[in-house]
Design an enzyme around this catalytic site. Structure first.
Site, mmCIF file in Angstrom:
data_model
loop_
_atom_site.group_PDB
_atom_site.id
_atom_site.type_symbol
_atom_site.label_atom_id
_atom_site.label_comp_id
_atom_site.label_asym_id
_atom_site.label_seq_id
_atom_site.Cartn_x
_atom_site.Cartn_y
_atom_site.Cartn_z
ATOM 1 N N ARG A 73 72.436 -19.833 92.269
ATOM 2 C CA ARG A 73 71.966 -18.459 92.032
ATOM 3 C C ARG A 73 70.696 -18.209 92.839
ATOM 4 N NH1 ARG A 73 71.212 -17.426 85.915
ATOM 5 N NH2 ARG A 73 73.490 -17.423 85.863
ATOM 6 N N ARG A 142 63.019 -15.928 84.450
ATOM 7 C CA ARG A 142 64.129 -15.741 85.412
ATOM 8 C C ARG A 142 63.851 -14.561 86.345
ATOM 9 N NH1 ARG A 142 69.035 -17.953 83.340
ATOM 10 N NH2 ARG A 142 68.501 -19.774 82.081
ATOM 11 N N LYS A 205 65.133 -20.061 78.234
ATOM 12 C CA LYS A 205 65.047 -19.053 79.292
ATOM 13 C C LYS A 205 64.195 -17.866 78.853
ATOM 14 C CE LYS A 205 69.589 -18.523 79.315
ATOM 15 N NZ LYS A 205 70.958 -17.997 79.429
ATOM 16 N N LYS A 207 63.229 -13.666 80.021
ATOM 17 C CA LYS A 207 63.695 -12.589 80.909
ATOM 18 C C LYS A 207 62.804 -11.362 80.829
ATOM 19 C CE LYS A 207 68.362 -14.287 80.820
ATOM 20 N NZ LYS A 207 69.778 -14.018 80.550
ATOM 21 N N CYS A 426 81.233 -10.233 82.587
ATOM 22 C CA CYS A 426 80.580 -11.459 83.053
ATOM 23 C C CYS A 426 81.583 -12.273 83.865
ATOM 24 C CB CYS A 426 80.085 -12.259 81.857
ATOM 25 S SG CYS A 426 81.433 -12.978 80.919
ATOM 26 N N CYS A 432 82.903 -20.469 84.601
ATOM 27 C CA CYS A 432 81.918 -20.648 83.532
ATOM 28 C C CYS A 432 82.410 -21.672 82.509
ATOM 29 C CB CYS A 432 81.622 -19.324 82.842
ATOM 30 S SG CYS A 432 80.437 -19.560 81.505
ATOM 31 N N CYS A 471 82.433 -14.925 76.176
ATOM 32 C CA CYS A 471 81.994 -15.691 75.009
ATOM 33 C C CYS A 471 80.810 -14.951 74.395
ATOM 34 C CB CYS A 471 81.636 -17.133 75.406
ATOM 35 S SG CYS A 471 79.964 -17.321 76.049
ATOM 36 N N CYS A 475 76.538 -12.324 78.520
ATOM 37 C CA CYS A 475 75.949 -12.138 79.849
ATOM 38 C C CYS A 475 76.169 -10.739 80.409
ATOM 39 C CB CYS A 475 76.498 -13.180 80.813
ATOM 40 S SG CYS A 475 76.098 -14.864 80.297
HETATM 41 FE FE1 SRM Z 1 74.267 -15.662 81.349
HETATM 42 C C1 SRM Z 1 74.727 -18.861 80.376
HETATM 43 C C2 SRM Z 1 76.352 -16.125 83.931
HETATM 44 C C3 SRM Z 1 73.212 -12.756 82.655
HETATM 45 C C4 SRM Z 1 72.968 -14.804 78.306
HETATM 46 N N1 SRM Z 1 75.304 -17.253 82.070
HETATM 47 C C5 SRM Z 1 75.318 -18.510 81.543
HETATM 48 C C6 SRM Z 1 76.036 -19.480 82.469
HETATM 49 C C7 SRM Z 1 75.024 -20.079 83.385
HETATM 50 C C8 SRM Z 1 76.911 -20.544 81.769
HETATM 51 C C9 SRM Z 1 76.312 -21.883 81.522
HETATM 52 O O1 SRM Z 1 75.203 -21.984 80.924
HETATM 53 O O2 SRM Z 1 76.953 -22.863 81.862
HETATM 54 C C10 SRM Z 1 76.961 -18.476 83.198
HETATM 55 C C11 SRM Z 1 77.430 -18.895 84.586
HETATM 56 C C12 SRM Z 1 78.834 -18.399 84.815
HETATM 57 C C13 SRM Z 1 79.318 -18.538 86.206
HETATM 58 O O3 SRM Z 1 80.336 -19.223 86.432
HETATM 59 O O4 SRM Z 1 78.743 -17.934 87.099
HETATM 60 C C14 SRM Z 1 76.147 -17.209 83.091
HETATM 61 N N2 SRM Z 1 74.618 -14.705 83.036
HETATM 62 C C15 SRM Z 1 75.584 -14.999 83.934
HETATM 63 C C16 SRM Z 1 75.747 -13.894 84.948
HETATM 64 C C17 SRM Z 1 76.139 -14.395 86.346
HETATM 65 C C18 SRM Z 1 76.782 -12.892 84.406
HETATM 66 C C19 SRM Z 1 77.312 -11.885 85.383
HETATM 67 O O5 SRM Z 1 78.534 -11.738 85.383
HETATM 68 O O6 SRM Z 1 76.551 -11.252 86.105
HETATM 69 C C20 SRM Z 1 74.357 -13.249 84.853
HETATM 70 C C21 SRM Z 1 73.359 -13.882 85.778
HETATM 71 C C22 SRM Z 1 72.027 -13.204 85.647
HETATM 72 C C23 SRM Z 1 71.016 -13.639 86.653
HETATM 73 O O7 SRM Z 1 71.130 -13.256 87.809
HETATM 74 O O8 SRM Z 1 70.052 -14.322 86.272
HETATM 75 C C24 SRM Z 1 74.002 -13.577 83.413
HETATM 76 N N3 SRM Z 1 73.204 -14.104 80.645
HETATM 77 C C25 SRM Z 1 72.961 -12.948 81.313
HETATM 78 C C26 SRM Z 1 72.467 -11.951 80.410
HETATM 79 C C27 SRM Z 1 72.131 -10.505 80.769
HETATM 80 C C28 SRM Z 1 70.685 -10.333 81.144
HETATM 81 O O9 SRM Z 1 69.973 -11.328 81.347
HETATM 82 O O10 SRM Z 1 70.257 -9.186 81.257
HETATM 83 C C29 SRM Z 1 72.414 -12.535 79.158
HETATM 84 C C30 SRM Z 1 72.027 -11.823 77.840
HETATM 85 C C31 SRM Z 1 70.566 -11.611 77.703
HETATM 86 C C32 SRM Z 1 69.914 -12.794 77.081
HETATM 87 O O11 SRM Z 1 69.586 -13.732 77.806
HETATM 88 O O12 SRM Z 1 69.757 -12.806 75.851
HETATM 89 C C33 SRM Z 1 72.867 -13.896 79.316
HETATM 90 N N4 SRM Z 1 73.853 -16.699 79.641
HETATM 91 C C34 SRM Z 1 73.372 -16.143 78.488
HETATM 92 C C35 SRM Z 1 73.356 -17.156 77.470
HETATM 93 C C36 SRM Z 1 72.884 -16.959 75.998
HETATM 94 C C37 SRM Z 1 71.425 -17.182 75.861
HETATM 95 C C38 SRM Z 1 70.988 -17.190 74.436
HETATM 96 O O13 SRM Z 1 69.882 -16.754 74.147
HETATM 97 O O14 SRM Z 1 71.714 -17.685 73.590
HETATM 98 C C39 SRM Z 1 73.872 -18.321 78.056
HETATM 99 C C40 SRM Z 1 74.076 -19.694 77.379
HETATM 100 C C41 SRM Z 1 72.821 -20.464 77.243
HETATM 101 O O15 SRM Z 1 71.759 -20.129 77.765
HETATM 102 O O16 SRM Z 1 72.909 -21.471 76.540
HETATM 103 C C42 SRM Z 1 74.181 -17.994 79.411
HETATM 104 FE FE1 SF4 Z 2 80.069 -17.522 80.609
HETATM 105 FE FE2 SF4 Z 2 79.849 -16.560 78.180
HETATM 106 FE FE3 SF4 Z 2 78.098 -15.833 80.028
HETATM 107 FE FE4 SF4 Z 2 80.536 -14.931 80.156
HETATM 108 S S1 SF4 Z 2 79.129 -14.517 78.493
HETATM 109 S S2 SF4 Z 2 79.387 -15.838 81.901
HETATM 110 S S3 SF4 Z 2 81.740 -16.602 79.394
HETATM 111 S S4 SF4 Z 2 78.337 -17.866 79.230
#
Ligand code: SRM
Ligand code: SF4
Length: 557
Positions: A73, A142, A205, A207, A426, A432, A471, A475
């Site tokens: 990323r 981030r 993390k 944000k 997402c 993922c 899930c 995201c």
């Molecule tokens: Fe996310 C984890 C993709 C924005 C909440 N996110 C992941 C991972 C890295 C899976 C992993 O941990 O193994 C995903 C990678 C998938 C892949 O194959 O690419 C992933 N997140 C993404 C992206 C690429 C989704 C998208 O389709 O655009 C976004 C990348 C953002 C960036 O450029 O930094 C992305 N993730 C978000 C957002 C939205 C936001 O930030 O505005 C959220 C919700 C806001 C938040 O953080 O509360 C988000 N991602 C999560 C979480 C849950 C965090 C939590 O508090 O529980 C995880 C899982 C974790 O951290 O354990 C996660």
């Molecule tokens: Fe993966 Fe769940 Fe985030 Fe979708 S919402 S990219 S399935 S961690």
């Protein structure tokens, strides 16, 4: 009572400022994977180890190691990329990744499918173009988001500068990144020191986003820390500060929940960095380091109360925050198509379905955008809705871009319905590792089905915000959508309804574990009721929230 720190905390502390054994892992040519612990540490460097889940069962059957691939990323504060950078990223994607650039919901770019021995070359290439991947992931601040358009007003310029300054200020200082990916040698002449984070970084993390009303495209209420730009006489007067937003949930764990951020005050532009620093430090010092499911700022705030947080912050700031100022958010979606900006130039917002920039059968988006980048002198701006803005186009530059769009079949994407233009999904399967159901690959078909339902009820033009997450981590920020699917199992989702158009209200789950037929039946019923009994000007999300009690939830399947 002090509770035992989680294993990840211990790992960070002994990682020697994010080195771990990554150097050895990268030199090991026997396996395509990193050593176990290094898969955690690599995240801080913007690198995720993944395997293609479509191939997992077959490789398992053949007793082969999973087909390890890496997601990288690139961090892009405010989502601004020059055309030259875009072309360099495009070249890297074709050479080392799967020939796609994935625009994320945080205005960053992901490369998918990189093999271990190409990690260094890809990251070096990203750095050569003056971007980086450090702190794109991991328990640190981030990518800092900033509303990308705002009609190119003075406010936008000032807000963007603040976003970029906050991003610089909160970037980790470890030299491990240069050592591992760029120089290849240990450049540590003196002991390492992380002045803000310390050796264990943050509990989780973190944000930050900067919003510019009336558009809430950055989804400010989903952010740990938000700055809402407040204008006075066309200038930036300061920011309303929000804290404690977050989406992540674990199915079946009632102690986890999405939370919409609270406004705690107003600060001047000059104070913004100090506010960001002190909020981060409060979370560093008080966040839960024993349970990662309870480690986000939203839980720190709920455990101790918003008033406690406000007062604790005040004691750490030279000038306390004042009362939040009046403002109004009206919407979140991107205005797809050409629009004239305040500086007289034109911006073209291109709808990028699911944020995936690649050459498909109909539209050759990757090649088309590369062609535009070859001749465009302005900027590319990435939006939090996974779209792209070709920004700063002079009057006489429009027709050439229109021709390029047509040549590469991209013009058809502009005619996407209001539903599709702002729909988010997402990444989910196949990359993922946490995905329980499809999202990116499912959104086009699901959108078709929803469009048919809308047409059946005479609602074709309804600009509905639809989001799918594979899930409950959320995201695509599903808990703030009017309609959301949250993956539960292959082909099964929880259905959430009732977010607001401007993103200031969480939706609620109305049905659990439905298959597609169940979801469409439920939506059909509710859209019919909406079509016949909505109030004047009432959005579907508002209707769903208002009628939640009478409409009820369906029985879980
Ligand atoms: Fe996310 C984890 C993709 C924005 C909440 N996110 C992941 C991972 C890295 C899976 C992993 O941990 O193994 C995903 C990678 C998938 C892949 O194959 O690419 C992933 N997140 C993404 C992206 C690429 C989704 C998208 O389709 O655009 C976004 C990348 C953002 C960036 O450029 O930094 C992305 N993730 C978000 C957002 C939205 C936001 O930030 O505005 C959220 C919700 C806001 C938040 O953080 O509360 C988000 N991602 C999560 C979480 C849950 C965090 C939590 O508090 O529980 C995880 C899982 C974790 O951290 O354990 C996660
Ligand atoms: Fe993966 Fe769940 Fe985030 Fe979708 S919402 S990219 S399935 S961690």
């Amino acid at each position: 009572m002090t509770r035992e720190q989680s294993p990840v905390e211990k790992l960070k502390a002994r990682s020697n400022f994010l080195r771990g054994t990554l150097a050895a892992s990268l030199s090991n040519l026997v396996s395509g994977a990193l050593a176990g612990d290094d898969t955690q540490i690599s995240k801080f460097h913007g690198v995720y180890q993944q395997d293609n889940r479509d191939e997992r069962a077959e490789r398992n059957r053949q007793k082969l190691e999973p087909a390890w691939r890496f997601m990288i990323r690139a961090r892009i504060p405010g989502g601004i990329v020059t055309p030259a950078q875009w072309r360099d990223l495009d070249a890297l994607a074709r050479r080392y990744a799967d020939a796609s650039l994935r625009l994320t919901t945080r205005q960053a770019i992901q490369f998918h499918g990189v093999i271990k021995c190409d990690l260094r070359n890809t990251i070096r290439g990203i750095n050569d173009t003056l971007l980086d991947t450090l702190a794109a992931c991991g328990d640190v601040n981030r990518n800092v988001m900033c509303a990308p358009l705002a009609n190119f007003s003075a406010i936008h310029t000032q807000a963007l500068q603040v976003a970029q300054a906050i991003s610089n200020h909160l970037t980790p200082r470890t030299r491990a990144y240069h050592e591992l990916w760029l120089d290849g040698e240990n450049v540590a002449a003196e002991p390492e020191h992380e002045p803000l984070y310390g050796s264990s970084y943050l509990p989780r993390k973190f944000k930050i986003a900067v919003a510019i009303p009336p558009v809430n495209d950055v989804d400010i209420y989903a952010q740990d820390l938000g700055f809402i730009a407040i204008a006075r006489d066309g200038e930036l007067a300061g920011f309303n500060v929000t804290v404690g937003g977050g989406m992540g949930v674990t199915h079946g764990d009632a102690a986890t929940y999405p939370r919409a951020a609270d406004a705690i005050g107003f600060c001047s532009p000059d104070q913004a960095i100090a506010v960001a620093e002190q909020v981060v430090l409060l979370q560093r010092d008080f966040g839960d380091r024993s349970n990662r499911r309870h480690a986000r700022l939203k839980y720190t705030i709920d455990d101790r109360g918003v008033d406690w947080f406000r007062e604790a912050l005040a004691t750490r700031l030279d000038t306390p925050l004042t009362a939040p100022r009046a403002f109004r958010f009206t919407h979140r979606g991107d205005p797809v198509g050409w629009a004239r900006a305040a500086d007289g130039c034109w911006n073209l917002t291109i709808h990028v379905p699911q944020g995936r920039v690649r050459d498909g059968d109909e539209a050759r988006l990757l090649s088309g955008l590369n062609a535009i980048a070859s001749s465009h002198a302005g900027e590319f701006r990435l939006t939090p809705n996974q779209n792209l803005i070709v920004a700063g186009v002079p009057d006489d530059g429009r027709s050439a871009i229109d021709r390029q769009l047509a040549d590469y079949g991209i013009d058809t994407l502009q005619s996407a319905s209001g539903l599709r233009q702002q729909a988010l999904a997402c990444v989910a399967l196949p990359t993922c590792g946490l995905a329980m159901a499809e999202a990116e690959r499912y959104l086009p078909d699901f959108s078709n089905a929803v469009e048919r339902l809308l047409a059946r009820h005479g609602l074709e033009d309804l600009p509905l915000s639809l989001r799918i997450s594979g899930c409950p981590n959320g995201c695509s920020r599903p808990y703030l959508a009017e309609v959301a699917l949250v993956g539960k199992a292959p082909g099964r989702y929880n259905l959430h309804l009732g977010g607001s158009v401007n993103g200031d209200r969480l939706n609620t789950m109305v049905a659990e574990n439905l298959d597609e037929a169940g979801i469409l039946a439920e939506l059909d019923r509710r859209l019919a009721r909406y079509a016949e009994s909505r109030q004047h000007g009432e959005a579907f999300g508002d209707f769903a929230a208002r009628t939640a009690r009478t409409e009820g939830a369906v029985t879980p399947a």
